[in-house]
Design an enzyme around this catalytic site. Structure first.
Site, PDB file in Angstrom:
ATOM      1  N   ASP A  68       2.814  -8.882  -5.300  1.00 28.82           N
ATOM      2  CA  ASP A  68       3.161  -7.765  -5.653  1.00 28.82           C
ATOM      3  C   ASP A  68       2.854  -6.545  -4.967  1.00 28.82           C
ATOM      4  O   ASP A  68       1.775  -6.274  -4.469  1.00 28.82           O
ATOM      5  CB  ASP A  68       2.650  -7.429  -7.276  1.00 28.82           C
ATOM      6  CG  ASP A  68       3.001  -6.572  -8.004  1.00 28.82           C
ATOM      7  OD1 ASP A  68       3.813  -5.504  -7.417  1.00 28.82           O
ATOM      8  OD2 ASP A  68       2.759  -6.243  -9.044  1.00 28.82           O
ATOM      9  N   GLU A  86      15.166  -0.160  -0.234  1.00 28.77           N
ATOM     10  CA  GLU A  86      15.674  -0.340  -1.586  1.00 28.77           C
ATOM     11  C   GLU A  86      14.720  -1.018  -2.537  1.00 28.77           C
ATOM     12  O   GLU A  86      15.183  -1.886  -3.378  1.00 28.77           O
ATOM     13  CB  GLU A  86      16.809  -0.539  -1.417  1.00 28.77           C
ATOM     14  CG  GLU A  86      17.901   0.020  -0.803  1.00 28.77           C
ATOM     15  CD  GLU A  86      19.527  -0.080  -1.022  1.00 28.77           C
ATOM     16  OE1 GLU A  86      19.697  -1.052  -1.819  1.00 28.77           O
ATOM     17  OE2 GLU A  86      20.352   0.467  -0.470  1.00 28.77           O
TER      18      GLU A  86
END
Length: 204
Positions: A68, A86
């Site tokens: 993560d 993005e």
């Protein structure tokens, strides 16, 4: 364009935050000769990316880490450059995300970012503006959109020092140490939404 802004050379270590299957990381590795690591929390995408690395001969200088981006499993100052395309717009806490990125970035390293963000031209009372915003959010799976000012503020709170004003949104050629440079690359008529903005940061 992005590869040329990272200022890396063969043997340097680069991190792609939220890399997907690794298309950009293979291109950047080929263009610069740097070793590029992709960070992704999707096991299927990593498996596919590893297959593509082998198929393209990039398995020697491209790899993946399943993790993560709010908790990057790398020591401090591990990378000469970090970039994201993005991806950080999906972070639940922008300051926390940028703090992790700056933590693993070496002193003097570059962080380059393509980010979705609203410009000052966005008018929430304008129905057409709201429609464009909503279509972009749905198309990219985003719960909301940060403004350019939000992004710069989060980066400053995470430790970056900025001289560029978010309000100007002009493309600058300056790359002073500790300077954030932000510019909007417009797509079609979506000038009100920074559909493709870039931020270059050099952290000391």
């Amino acid at each position: 364009f992005l590869a040329s802004k990272l200022n890396v050379k063969p043997g340097d270590k680069v991190l792609d935050v939220g890399c997907g299957v690794g298309g950009p990381l293979r291109e950047i590795a080929a263009f610069t000769g740097a070793d590029v690591t992709g960070l992704n929390n999707n096991a299927f995408q990593i498996k596919r990316g590893e297959e593509m690395n082998k198929a393209t001969g990039r398995h020697d200088n491209c790899d993946f880490v399943k993790a993560d981006f709010m908790n990057i499993p790398k020591p401090d100052a591990s990378f000469d450059a970090v970039y994201q395309i993005e991806a950080t717009c999906h972070a639940p806490d922008a300051v926390g995300c940028y703090s992790e990125i700056f933590r693993v970035l070496k002193p003097g390293g570059v962080f380059a970012s393509y980010e979705w963000c609203l410009t000052d031209a966005y008018d929430p009372t304008n129905a057409e503006h709201r429609r464009i915003r909503q279509e972009i959010l749905i198309g990219n799976g985003l719960p909301t959109a940060r403004t350019c000012e939000d992004v710069l503020t989060a980066m400053k709170k995470a430790g970056a020092k900025a001289k560029a004003k978010a309000a100007s949104y002009t493309k600058s050629k300056k790359k002073d140490t500790n300077t954030i440079v932000i510019g909007i690359l417009s797509q079609t008529n979506v000038l009100l939404f920074g559909s493709k903005s870039y931020v270059i940061i050099i952290v000391d």
